[in-house]
Design a protein around this motif. Structure first.
Motif, PDB file in Angstrom:
ATOM      1  N   ASN B 430       0.823  -1.210   0.000  1.00 19.22           N
ATOM      2  CA  ASN B 430       0.000   0.000   0.000  1.00 19.22           C
ATOM      3  C   ASN B 430       0.854   1.256   0.000  1.00 19.22           C
ATOM      4  O   ASN B 430       0.566   2.196  -0.735  1.00 19.22           O
ATOM      5  N   VAL B 431       1.861   1.283   0.840  1.00 21.16           N
ATOM      6  CA  VAL B 431       2.685   2.481   1.001  1.00 21.16           C
ATOM      7  C   VAL B 431       4.156   2.110   0.895  1.00 21.16           C
ATOM      8  O   VAL B 431       4.534   0.943   1.044  1.00 21.16           O
ATOM      9  N   LEU B 432       4.979   3.124   0.642  1.00 21.28           N
ATOM     10  CA  LEU B 432       6.398   2.880   0.430  1.00 21.28           C
ATOM     11  C   LEU B 432       7.135   2.872   1.766  1.00 21.28           C
ATOM     12  O   LEU B 432       7.503   3.928   2.289  1.00 21.28           O
ATOM     13  N   THR B 433       7.325   1.680   2.306  1.00 16.69           N
ATOM     14  CA  THR B 433       8.127   1.523   3.519  1.00 16.69           C
ATOM     15  C   THR B 433       9.239   0.538   3.207  1.00 16.69           C
ATOM     16  O   THR B 433       9.237  -0.106   2.160  1.00 16.69           O
ATOM     17  N   GLY B 454       5.035   1.072  -2.908  1.00 15.42           N
ATOM     18  CA  GLY B 454       3.673   1.379  -2.498  1.00 15.42           C
ATOM     19  C   GLY B 454       2.841   1.563  -3.761  1.00 15.42           C
ATOM     20  O   GLY B 454       3.371   1.531  -4.873  1.00 15.42           O
TER      21      GLY B 454
END
Lengths: 709, 709
Positions: B430-433, B454
């Motif tokens: 979902n998100v850029l981690t 993400g």
């Protein structure tokens, strides 16, 4: 839902979001949601009492359970409801009898499932309204109050949220977890996160209203599928602006496909995306375009607050990074001005000989040798009188440094330099990675500030923050719209008012219209032409006739009585041919030449209501779709700013030999058209003036069309 | 540097990048660079021998040091040179005597510092050329060969790079660390990373050439400040395309400010950024706009290779994510088509009743209850005949899961489902981690594939990958440009050829030009007008006269002999008034009406050479700056695609009542203008045809201007 309904409930949401005792109704070992909610409360620091309610199991999640809310025998501030759908209403009935005012309903199976669910939700809603209860949901996951360590939230929280100044309101359950994850990864502190569910009773705007008054909240981040209550949204956005609390919103549904998805998903109508842009801009709401941007923009603004301007001094240890920053600054409309001479002189003493002293500043890889280089450069750049804010490029360490003491000393000195300046300092890393435990620890130990993102996201967030800061005075000046004027006239349902009737409507309400005479025969037409002077135009004026040029209903360049008589006959023939009466009237107007054609259109957006579009005529609308939108009502300044957004705006200033337009006169006419539209009552579907001809200070509507729903 | 020079050196870079023994010359305990390089070799798995060379210290970094290269007494494959600037040449002299062919020069103080440094670099370069050595640098940090665990690299590597298919070439020292960090964070495996330094001898294109043949490299990522050898760049880009290895490049310098920074920084001239866009597109090089995009696009392509098409089936557990994906897909030009009826039927059986079956698919939060839901949906969607590739939204766990066995089973089954499909499957979070150690471990244990990013970055990378895949056939079809035709004519330095002379040049080389007669008196003018037919245009044709309309040197709409005579006299008067001779000739042309005006301009870009710009006339260039660029030479297909990019392209198809243009005829004329420009030799500065009038299949240059440098 209307404002009147809302007054019935306890308007403070304090009890909902800061309860001292919580009952989990429908708690069961069989449900992951139940277990997660219970464990969240236990592990995230809730110090109040937690009651489990299950009519059949005396023990749930290893704790004694009560048979009912009544059975608890103690006051309950919040009931978190997870019972099967048909049992929800009974739980609320029992709770209301016991005086419980606040509910989170996790249970699904209501409005989101179809007609039967909608009926069930309406029944539930009627009871909630009647009793004036605060209800979050149904079909929502609850909330995370990180500021107060209260987490009645139905999904597992795997990483404890960091308390901080950003509150988040989401019209999506699943993405709440993604946002929590990302905030944790980027060290952005959370005040309150709410997962709205179906917004049966409490809606996004109610929660924003609460957050504006919430001392723990400094920035409000929204994930929106739809704006359910635009008037309320405008009101709370204004309140947030007055409180100096930025609202950042990721509003999805830009694509038609998304629009379809959202309808299937929430039953909500998603309007045209450009109207959302216009509305947000007028309301001072920052629009984000990704979850990352949402969180990082909120995080940056939580650190800086409103910025004094867009002139940025940049300090980095890398030429490559300087160039990326320069590229991105230009795209974001940020200025990286040359340093003042005294700044340059001071920097030349500070940096190595082989460094080039300019903004953006690359102090060079010599930072590895002289660890004071960057903080010293920061001091000097921040003191530059031509700089509004400083951007410093620093990566936090990701793994434990070889010499922890040196790292602490370095980041401590740097933090100290940042604290010394009176200018906002934004710190950015090179790339978007997690802030690791090492970096986090170093920040805690040294007071080193929030790191906004990687270069790309920092520049985006900084650009948004500067634009918002600049817009704030205008947003604050804007008063709540006056109520629409009383309806002066209205059309029949489905009616279309064309040329003459529409023109009369405009003229009657003070909008300048080209002189125009309805004529019934050739003699009348010639007399009218003589009055206004040749050349003239003749136009078919039969009621309900649209696209009259396409059928030959318009004759141009008529330069004498004979031409007028011929044209009159031809137009009449055309009208007869298309089934209009033999006596259909014909309009006579002076023919205008030169000038610039504008299109002024007003349509009713399903969400935001009457929306103004201004455009230049010809290819500008037909091929480039070059238009600018504003919600009504508009001020002359709004109209001028809208015209300024047009790609062809320079034509109004006289580019390419056109006569410069008197923009005050144009703005006055457009405001008048907007006010007329507002006075036409709820049946007005659209009002279009096309063209509004502008030549110097002469502004005239040449044609208009009004449609009624 | 010319191709001829390069043949002198050993063209294989195998010895440089895969040495078995390395000497660190100038190793010293006093230098962080020296210590880092030594430690990198020791800790990152280099199995060859490392020799330290220091003339004064018998021990460095706790190891015995030799006094000189000679003193080593063993073969050395690579000398890593860190001695003071003045000593570098002597080290290379000694090395060359000993037969050492490969060098990394970390030492700075050469061309990047000014005239004295440039002189020193030129001296060094002369020796390198003479000896045919492979030299990376000077002023570079060396390289990281992760595929072979060889890391002669001057900055501390804090996290061991993961070996993998992406190679990186950087014209920046500091950003290399950022790229390594980000690749590690996102689990993108590295083959070879090189920090180019001043590119005195080996340049980016030499390294790309090596990487095209390197079996460990599947994707090439570039960080470019400047393209030093455009012809070489085109050649290696073509080789990479033939090998099916995508090149992704972050080319900075889009802003004028960046252009200034880069000049100060590298002494390299940065050309117009839009020419870079055009060149990259023609060469099949994917342009990234941030470091994150660079790495993530490379990472995605390393997983998928060329994609069969842009019709994407999307499988997610979240409605909100579906809507973000739909929005982003539209922006990226990706299609999310409706599922085939059989797919829909099968999905309806698989997902819960309350899920809406459509593409993008939200299988709902029920994934928490039924862990087979997503993989089963993936199977079905991948089997849909209308889908080219599948996008699956799955977040890897970030912290150790409560039930590790269940997590392994889940991700294992999911990985198995992905392996089963014959369609490319892109996995996104979902998100850029960061991919944490937990996620990384789970991937290793279960074979779960690379997670692209993400949503936002995945969609950007997927869009770029699809566009690149689509362009590949065209890129492969494009032959290396034929050498420019022999110079047919050339102007004097600084000369400007206007109307008649320029038109004759065009006509002589087969470009259609409006018939045009140079006349010396009124009678000749009338005779010419009678020949071509009225109305005609008269134009002042004095040599070197530009902007002739501004001074009244153009007369239009001349519809008879008298009008021609009057106009002739007036034009002559005007010419005299502006200091041209009394006998200055006057041009007579038939007056064209209707049609569409094009501007066809060719300018010499300082980097890329002759560049074609096509545009529509009038507001399109003057106000909208609406043009499309291509490097010369162009094919008719190139011209048609350039015209198709214009915002006003629809005008050529006959929008707004214009006559549809014969695009084949236009393309032929434009190709002819381009070929003419190529034949005009190196002194040609620009050649502009404005307008090229197009009316149906009649294409005619009405005016032209040639300038010579």
């Amino acid at each position: 839902m209307t404002a009147g309904v809302r007054t019935g409930r306890d308007t403070s949401l304090q009890g909902l979001f800061a309860p001292k005792s919580i009952a989990l109704v429908g708690a069961t070992d069989k449900s992951g949601w139940s277990l997660s909610t219970y464990q969240n409360l236990l592990t995230q620091g809730f110090t109040g009492s937690v009651h489990l309610v299950n009519p059949r199991s005396p023990e749930v999640h290893g704790q004694k359970a009560c048979k009912s809310l009544t059975d608890i025998g103690e006051p309950v501030d919040l009931a978190f409801v997870m019972v099967p759908t048909p049992a929800v209403l009974d739980v609320l009935r029992e709770g209301a009898r016991l005086g419980i005012r606040n509910y989170v309903i996790l249970t699904a199976g209501f409005g989101e499932t179809g007609p039967e669910g909608r009926r069930r939700e309406e029944e539930l809603h009627a009871f909630v309204r009647e009793q004036g209860l605060n209800v979050l949901g149904p079909n929502g996951n609850g909330y995370v109050n990180a500021a107060a360590s209260i987490t009645p939230y139905g999904l597992a929280i795997t990483q404890p949220p960091l308390a901080g100044p950003v509150s988040v309101v989401l019209q999506s359950g699943a993405l709440a977890s993604a946002v929590l994850t990302f905030m944790h990864a980027r060290n952005v502190g959370l005040a309150l996160l709410t997962s709205m569910g179906n917004e049966m009773s409490l809606s996004v705007t109610d929660v924003i209203d609460h957050l504006v008054d919430d001392p723990a909240t400094e920035v409000i981040a929204l994930f929106l599928e739809t704006v359910r209550h635009p008037d309320e949204f405008a009101r709370v956005a204004r309140r947030a602006a007055e409180a100096g609390k930025p609202i950042v919103a990721l509003k999805i549904g830009a694509s038609r496909l998304a629009s379809r998805t959202a309808q299937a998903h929430t039953g909500a109508l998603v309007g045209d995306d450009r109207v959302v842009d216009a509305a947000f801009r007028q309301l001072g709401v920052i629009r984000a375009h990704s979850l990352e941007e949402l969180v990082l923009t909120a995080g940056l603004l939580a650190r800086t607050g409103p910025l004094p301007g867009g002139r940025i001094g940049v300090v980095t240890p890398s030429g490559g990074a300087c160039e990326i920053i320069a590229d991105r600054a230009e795209q974001e409309g940020l200025e990286i001005p040359p340093f003042a001479p005294e700044t340059t002189a001071r920097l030349k003493e500070a940096v190595p000989d082989f460094a080039t002293v300019q903004n953006p500043l690359d102090v060079t890889g010599y930072v590895l040798v002289d660890r004071t280089l960057l903080p010293r450069a920061l001091d000097t750049v921040a003191a530059d009188p031509g700089i509004d804010a400083v951007l410093a490029l620093v990566d936090l360490p990701r793994v434990p440094p070889a010499d922890p003491e040196a790292a602490r000393a370095y980041f401590g000195a740097f933090a100290e330099a940042i604290r010394r300046t009176d200018k906002p300092v934004v710190v950015s890393g090179n790339v978007l990675t997690d802030v690791t435990e090492t970096g986090r620890g170093l920040q805690a130990e040294t007071g080193f500030p929030h790191v906004a993102g990687g270069i790309d996201h920092t520049m985006k967030a900084l650009g948004a923050a500067v634009r918002w800061s600049r817009s704030l005075p205008d947003v604050l000046r804007t008063q709540p719209p006056a109520p629409a004027p009383a309806a002066v006239t209205t059309g029949q349902s489905g009616e279309v008012w064309t040329e003459h009737r529409a023109a009369r409507l405009l003229a009657d309400h003070g909008v300048p219209v080209v002189p125009s005479t309805l004529t019934a025969d050739e003699d009348e037409a010639v007399a009218a032409a003589e009055r206004v002077g040749y050349p003239v135009v003749l136009k078919a004026a039969a009621e309900g006739l649209q696209h009259k040029s396409d059928i030959g209903g318009v004759r141009l360049d008529l330069d004498g009585p004979d031409a007028v008589r011929d044209a009159f006959r031809e137009v009449r023939d055309t009208l007869r041919h298309h089934g209009h009466g033999a006596a259909a009237p014909v309009l006579v107007q002076p023919q205008r030449s030169g000038g610039t054609e504008l299109l002024v259109g007003i349509v009713r957006d399903p969400t935001w209501g009457l929306t103004l579009a201004v455009a230049l005529g010809g290819i500008w609308v037909e091929i480039l779709a070059d238009s600018a939108l504003r919600l009504l009502p508009v001020t002359p300044a709004d109209v001028r700013s809208a015209l300024g957004e047009l790609r062809g705006a320079r034509l109004l200033d006289g580019a390419r030999g056109t006569e410069p337009a008197d923009l005050d006169a144009v703005a006055e006419a457009v405001v008048g058209i907007g006010e007329l539209a507002r006075s036409l009552g709820p049946r007005l579907e659209s009002l279009e003036v096309n063209p509004l001809l502008v030549r110097g200070s002469r502004v005239e509507a040449l044609d208009a069309l009004v449609t009624w729903a």
